[in-house]
Design a protein around this motif. Structure first.
Motif, PDB file in Angstrom:
ATOM      1  N   LEU A   1      66.903  32.194  49.147  1.00  0.00           N
ATOM      2  CA  LEU A   1      68.075  31.931  48.318  1.00  0.00           C
ATOM      3  C   LEU A   1      68.891  30.745  48.814  1.00  0.00           C
ATOM      4  O   LEU A   1      69.674  30.167  48.057  1.00  0.00           O
TER       5      LEU A   1
ATOM      6  N   VAL B   1      67.063  31.915  40.734  1.00  0.00           N
ATOM      7  CA  VAL B   1      67.071  33.373  40.653  1.00  0.00           C
ATOM      8  C   VAL B   1      66.272  33.864  39.462  1.00  0.00           C
ATOM      9  O   VAL B   1      65.992  35.061  39.347  1.00  0.00           O
TER      10      VAL B   1
ATOM     11  N   THR C   1      75.507  34.444  39.979  1.00  0.00           N
ATOM     12  CA  THR C   1      74.137  34.952  39.981  1.00  0.00           C
ATOM     13  C   THR C   1      73.937  36.131  40.920  1.00  0.00           C
ATOM     14  O   THR C   1      72.920  36.805  40.841  1.00  0.00           O
TER      15      THR C   1
ATOM     16  N   SER D   1      71.198  29.074  42.046  1.00  0.00           N
ATOM     17  CA  SER D   1      71.564  30.183  42.918  1.00  0.00           C
ATOM     18  C   SER D   1      73.023  29.998  43.289  1.00  0.00           C
ATOM     19  O   SER D   1      73.554  28.896  43.208  1.00  0.00           O
TER      20      SER D   1
END
Length: 398
Positions: free
Chosen positions: A9, A16, A282, A379
């Motif tokens: 991430l 995502v 997100t 992200s």
């Protein structure tokens, strides 16, 4: 060794919504990340949002990005977003009345007025940059309305909020000088606003907070400043990003745009459906305050959990008919989080977005993406920074 999938991430190129995240969700309800654990499924996210062994975890975001201190980090760690217990309940008590459905209902005609004014400026051109020509000024105008500021202040607020908002993405450290400068300037702007309201209070949101500042069981000056900065920052940045993400969904599904034009009563459903599939936030963050076990996984105190709202919102176990469909009944989505830390401004945000989508669909048709779209990383907090579109002005029904 933990056999759960790994998702990076922290990589700005990580999405995502990518195939690796989908594959990880199919294999496991969670994945490992550079920040801790990522929760990928709807049922688990719902349970962990309110789990007693977890607290709000966003206070660690600066450290996760190698930022130990600074204007933004120092402000962020004291916001209502990350406070807990009695302090959190006390702060919410002061601000909740400003976001009641009754207050929002009274604002609806103003939301509609602003929407039409902005559409009037580009509707006959057949093209616009949706972010520059609508989402940004709409979010700015709504916020200045809530704060009792002149509409001319919107551009400055938009600039500062955009620069501060870089702190909530995965490029936080790279953008640190810009973030720090914007945070300092935002504090100065809010200090001027609060000073003016202390001299001449009105019926706006900041005046409400000034009226509960100082004294027993009241907001302190530092709390008032912190809350003011949060209201200005969060009130504009997430709204414009979410509007842009929603329009991107309609561009991919123009049949749904026409459904909304024919069924304007679906405006709130459209707002919710856009947030289910393309939330600007997100992930929602939690942190373990003690060791505990959850579905066979031992989670140690201090572990950060990122609960991926988009991944949960497209989980086939919860949403069998997962494609974008504003007329389909849906379970609640977690775009606004949940539990005691559910977003304060969610009623305002859902309603002002519903108004925007409804009136836009009533006035333009044949929407198509044009070249030149630009995006924040997919992200952290995300959204388009430029979104050129082509369209045809809709001819009113006779």
């Amino acid at each position: 060794m933990d056999a759960a999938p790994f998702i990076d991430l922290a990589d700005p190129k990580c999405s995502v919504r990518s195939a690796p995240v989908r594959a990880a969700r199919e294999k496991s309800w969670y994945a490992r990340t550079p920040y801790g654990l990522a929760v990928l499924r709807y049922a688990e996210m719902g349970k962990l949002l309110v789990h007693p062994s977890l607290r709000q975890g966003s206070h660690t975001w600066p450290e996760h990005n190698g930022v130990g201190s600074g204007h933004f980090a120092d402000w962020w760690r004291k916001t209502i977003l990350v406070t807990e217990g009695a302090d959190h309940r006390r702060l919410r008590k002061f601000v909740n009345p400003a976001f009641s459905p009754k207050v929002v209902d009274a604002l609806m005609p103003e939301f509609e007025k602003v929407t039409h004014e902005l559409i009037d400026q580009f509707v006959d051109k057949g093209a616009c940059d949706f972010m520059k020509d609508f989402a940004n000024p709409y979010a700015g105008r709504v916020l200045t309305m809530l704060l009792g500021m002149p509409a001319s202040a919107a551009d400055e607020i938009l600039r500062l909020a955009a620069d501060m908002g870089l702190a909530l993405g995965v490029t936080y450290k790279q953008s640190l000088p810009l973030i720090e400068k914007a945070t300092e300037e935002m504090y100065a702007l809010v200090a001027d606003l609060i000073g003016a309201r202390q001299v001449a209070p009105s019926d706006d949101l900041l005046s409400l907070l000034v009226n509960v500042a100082d004294g027993e069981d009241r907001l302190t000056h530092d709390e008032l400043m912190n809350m003011g900065v949060m209201l200005v920052f969060a009130g504009v940045d997430t709204t414009r990003n979410q509007l842009g993400l929603g329009m991107s969904m309609f561009l991919d599904h123009p049949d749904q745009w026409e459904t909304l034009a024919a069924r304007p009563d679906l405006d709130m459903a459209a707002s919710n459906e856009c947030m289910r599939l393309r939330p600007t936030i997100t992930w929602v963050t939690r942190e373990a305050v003690e060791d505990f076990a959850f579905q066979g996984v031992e989670i140690k105190a201090g572990t950060t959990l990122h609960l991926l709202s988009e991944s949960a919102g497209t989980d086939p176990d919860a949403f069998v008919d997962a494609p974008f469909d504003i007329s389909a009944p849906r379970q609640r989505n977690y775009g606004f989080g949940g539990g005691i830390h559910v977003c304060l401004g969610r009623v305002v945000a859902k309603n002002d977005m519903a108004v925007a989508y409804r009136l836009l669909s009533s006035r333009i048709t044949d929407i198509k993406p044009a070249s030149g779209a630009e995006w924040l990383p997919d992200s952290g907090n995300t959204g388009p920074t430029a979104l050129p579109i082509n369209f045809t002005a809709r001819v009113p029904a006779a």
